[in-house]
Design an enzyme around this catalytic site. Sequence first.
Site, PDB file in Angstrom:
ATOM      1  N   HIS A   2      -1.721  -5.850   1.699  1.00  0.00           N
ATOM      2  CA  HIS A   2      -3.431  -5.944   1.552  1.00  0.00           C
ATOM      3  C   HIS A   2      -3.234  -7.956   1.263  1.00  0.00           C
ATOM      4  CE1 HIS A   2      -7.637  -6.564   0.102  1.00  0.00           C
ATOM      5  NE2 HIS A   2      -6.825  -7.744  -1.341  1.00  0.00           N
TER       6      HIS A   2
ATOM      7  N   GLU B 220     -10.032  -9.641  -7.280  1.00  0.00           N
ATOM      8  CA  GLU B 220      -9.157  -8.980  -6.893  1.00  0.00           C
ATOM      9  C   GLU B 220      -7.799  -8.803  -7.822  1.00  0.00           C
ATOM     10  OE1 GLU B 220     -10.204  -8.709  -2.617  1.00  0.00           O
ATOM     11  OE2 GLU B 220      -8.640  -9.559  -3.537  1.00  0.00           O
TER      12      GLU B 220
ATOM     13  N   ASN C 227      -1.927   0.392   6.989  1.00  0.00           N
ATOM     14  CA  ASN C 227      -1.674  -0.761   7.021  1.00  0.00           C
ATOM     15  C   ASN C 227      -0.871  -1.717   6.398  1.00  0.00           C
ATOM     16  OD1 ASN C 227      -3.673  -2.117   5.619  1.00  0.00           O
ATOM     17  ND2 ASN C 227      -4.455  -2.449   7.195  1.00  0.00           N
TER      18      ASN C 227
ATOM     19  N   LYS D  78       1.220  -1.074  -0.114  1.00  0.00           N
ATOM     20  CA  LYS D  78       0.216   0.156   0.568  1.00  0.00           C
ATOM     21  C   LYS D  78       0.901   1.439  -0.015  1.00  0.00           C
ATOM     22  CE  LYS D  78      -4.163  -2.377   2.349  1.00  0.00           C
ATOM     23  NZ  LYS D  78      -5.044  -1.629   3.180  1.00  0.00           N
TER      24      LYS D  78
ATOM     25  N   TYR E 152     -12.723  -1.587  -3.921  1.00  0.00           N
ATOM     26  CA  TYR E 152     -13.193  -1.908  -1.955  1.00  0.00           C
ATOM     27  C   TYR E 152     -14.842  -1.564  -2.339  1.00  0.00           C
ATOM     28  CZ  TYR E 152      -8.052  -1.561  -0.340  1.00  0.00           C
ATOM     29  OH  TYR E 152      -7.576  -1.888   0.208  1.00  0.00           O
TER      30      TYR E 152
END
Length: 139
Positions: free
Chosen positions: A117, A128, A114, A11, A51
Amino acid sequence: MPTNRTFTMIKPDAVADGFTGPIIQQIEAAGFKILALKKVQLNSEEAGKFYAVHAERPFYQSLCDYMSSGAIIPMILEKENAVEDFRKLIGSTNPAQAAEGTIRKQFARSLESNAIHGSDSNENAAIEGSFFFSEKELI
Ligand code: IDP
Ligand code: MG
C-alpha cells in the site's frame, strides 16, 4: 503528519511469500527512512475501518477478507516528496500494468493481492499513519 512523510503496509501476500526483506531493501535504497515499523494482523472489522473509503466498491468485502488474512507490515516513511515518490516506487494498482522495476511489478500476485500500500495524499498519509502508530513511536 508533515508533507515529507508517507504511510505504507507490506500486504499479506508479500509477507507470506517471503518478500518483506527485498521490499524493505528497495524502499531504503530509494532514499526513504523508516520512522516506524511493526508486524500486525488486522481483524476484518479493523481492515474495514482502514478501507472505509472503498465501502461502496464491489471488491470491498473481498479486500477486507484479504487484508485480514495474514500478517502485514505497516510503516511510516520519510523522504522529500514522499507521497508522490513512493507511489512511483510501488507502481500501478494492477501489477500487470505496473512499470518494470516497481515493487508491485516484481512482488505482487494480482490486482487485489498487490503486495504493498502507499498513501495517495499527505492528508491520507497522516490519517493512515495514525491508524497504526502514535507520534511517540516515530523515531
Ligand atoms: P491503490 O492501492 O493503488 O491506491 P485503490 O484504488 O486505492 O488502489 O484500491 C485499494 C486496494 O484495493 C488496491 O491496492 C487493491 O488491493 C484493491 N483493489 C483495487 N481495485 C480492485 C479491483 O478492481 N478488484 C479487486 N481488488 C481491488
Ligand atoms: Mg488507494
